[in-house]
Write a protein that holds these residues in place. Structure first.
Motif, PDB file in Angstrom:
ATOM      1  N   PHE A 161      22.035 -67.874  -1.716  1.00  0.00           N
ATOM      2  CA  PHE A 161      20.622 -68.191  -1.544  1.00  0.00           C
ATOM      3  C   PHE A 161      20.228 -68.309  -0.073  1.00  0.00           C
ATOM      4  O   PHE A 161      19.065 -68.154   0.271  1.00  0.00           O
ATOM      5  CB  PHE A 161      20.278 -69.499  -2.268  1.00  0.00           C
ATOM      6  N   LYS A 162      21.192 -68.583   0.790  1.00  0.00           N
ATOM      7  CA  LYS A 162      20.869 -68.808   2.195  1.00  0.00           C
ATOM      8  C   LYS A 162      22.045 -68.356   3.049  1.00  0.00           C
ATOM      9  O   LYS A 162      23.195 -68.643   2.733  1.00  0.00           O
ATOM     10  CB  LYS A 162      20.571 -70.293   2.429  1.00  0.00           C
ATOM     11  N   TRP A 163      21.754 -67.648   4.147  1.00  0.00           N
ATOM     12  CA  TRP A 163      22.814 -67.194   5.040  1.00  0.00           C
ATOM     13  C   TRP A 163      22.265 -67.066   6.458  1.00  0.00           C
ATOM     14  O   TRP A 163      21.062 -67.042   6.693  1.00  0.00           O
ATOM     15  CB  TRP A 163      23.399 -65.865   4.558  1.00  0.00           C
ATOM     16  N   GLY A 164      23.185 -67.015   7.415  1.00  0.00           N
ATOM     17  CA  GLY A 164      22.800 -66.931   8.819  1.00  0.00           C
ATOM     18  C   GLY A 164      23.329 -65.672   9.477  1.00  0.00           C
ATOM     19  O   GLY A 164      24.279 -65.041   9.004  1.00  0.00           O
ATOM     20  N   HIS A 165      22.692 -65.307  10.590  1.00  0.00           N
ATOM     21  CA  HIS A 165      23.091 -64.106  11.323  1.00  0.00           C
ATOM     22  C   HIS A 165      22.734 -64.297  12.792  1.00  0.00           C
ATOM     23  O   HIS A 165      21.647 -64.778  13.131  1.00  0.00           O
ATOM     24  CB  HIS A 165      22.372 -62.880  10.758  1.00  0.00           C
TER      25      HIS A 165
END
Length: 280
Positions: A103-107
């Motif tokens: 549902f949520k991720w970073g980059h």
């Protein structure tokens, strides 16, 4: 690894669901009309600096079905991709008995420029959904993500994960000899640093990557030891406050704000790194 020694700027919030679906093993993109969907890609902002983590969310709008049921009925998989490479990251996979939804991720982007990020849904080997965002990535700070007049000290290396690359940049901000100092290292995914066969490959890849990365951002080196190694060591001792010890400078960049050196060491795990001091 001890959190006090190493930290990653990376985020994944994942949920596992249980359901059943049948699909083919391979995925082939098909340029068909994308269906309207109840899921969307959201990013917390459309402009950021390099090495500033952007947060992405999988948004869902349907009161009649749970998101797990909706995705299982409409998709085989959903992937995230940036315009930097063809590497994709699986956000949802409902093709086996264990169903995963992120549902949520970073980059973290490593280089500046106009970027495109996309969320793409596949069903029966065809693209049935796609949502794109245009992002502006800047390089406005003194060195990477640091301004010298707002220098923060950390007692651990920080890793900045880029989902589109096969490497990870790590940074340590410290005060050495009363001098604010930045150390930049690089690691490669899918390589074992303890494997002797991998060691020479990694060392060559690292020195090439670190040199080209700094050159891409800050221009050609001011000094290079390919012509005169004795001279570059003398230049290092003249311009830098950090002792050279048993290490060896290979290249030096002098910019308006930074003194940057590519350093070779005798350390097996960190053969090469970038050392940065403020150019006052």
């Amino acid at each position: 690894m001890n959190y006090l020694k190493f930290c990653f700027y990376f985020l994944f919030i994942t949920v596992t669901i249980s359901c059943s679906t049948d699909t083919e093993d391979s995925i082939v993109e098909d340029n068909i009309e994308k269906n309207q969907s109840n899921i969307k890609l959201r990013v917390n902002k459309n402009e950021s600096n390099i090495l500033e983590m952007l947060e992405f969310n999988l948004l869902y709008n349907n009161d009649n079905l749970t998101i797990g049921t909706y995705i299982a009925e409409n998709f085989d998989s959903i992937v995230f991709k940036t315009s930097e490479s063809d590497v994709t990251t699986i956000i949802a996979d409902v093709t086996d008995s264990s169903k995963i939804i992120n549902f949520k991720w970073g980059h973290n982007f490593y280089t500046p420029g106009e970027k495109i990020v996309s969320l793409t849904g596949y069903k029966n080997n065809k693209i049935v959904f796609e949502d794109k965002h245009h992002l502006s990535i800047t390089n406005t700070k003194d060195f990477l993500n640091t301004n010298w007049n707002d220098f923060n000290v950390y007692d651990f290396y920080t890793g900045y994960v880029n989902l589109s690359t096969t490497n990870t940049i790590t940074i340590l901000n410290s005060i050495d000899n009363k001098t604010p100092t930045i150390k930049l290292t690089n690691t490669w995914k899918n390589y074992d640093i303890k494997n002797i066969e991998h060691e020479s490959i990694l060392n060559e890849k690292n020195v090439q990557y670190l040199s080209s990365y700094i050159t891409q951002l800050y221009g050609a080196p001011s000094y290079d030891n390919e012509n005169n190694s004795t001279k570059i060591e003398s230049i290092y001792l003249e311009k830098f406050k950090q002792p050279i010890l048993n290490n060896r400078p290979i290249k030096i960049w002098i910019t308006d704000k930074n003194k940057i050196a590519l350093i070779e060491t005798n350390d097996v795990t960190t053969k090469y790194y970038i050392l940065v001091e403020q150019n006052k």
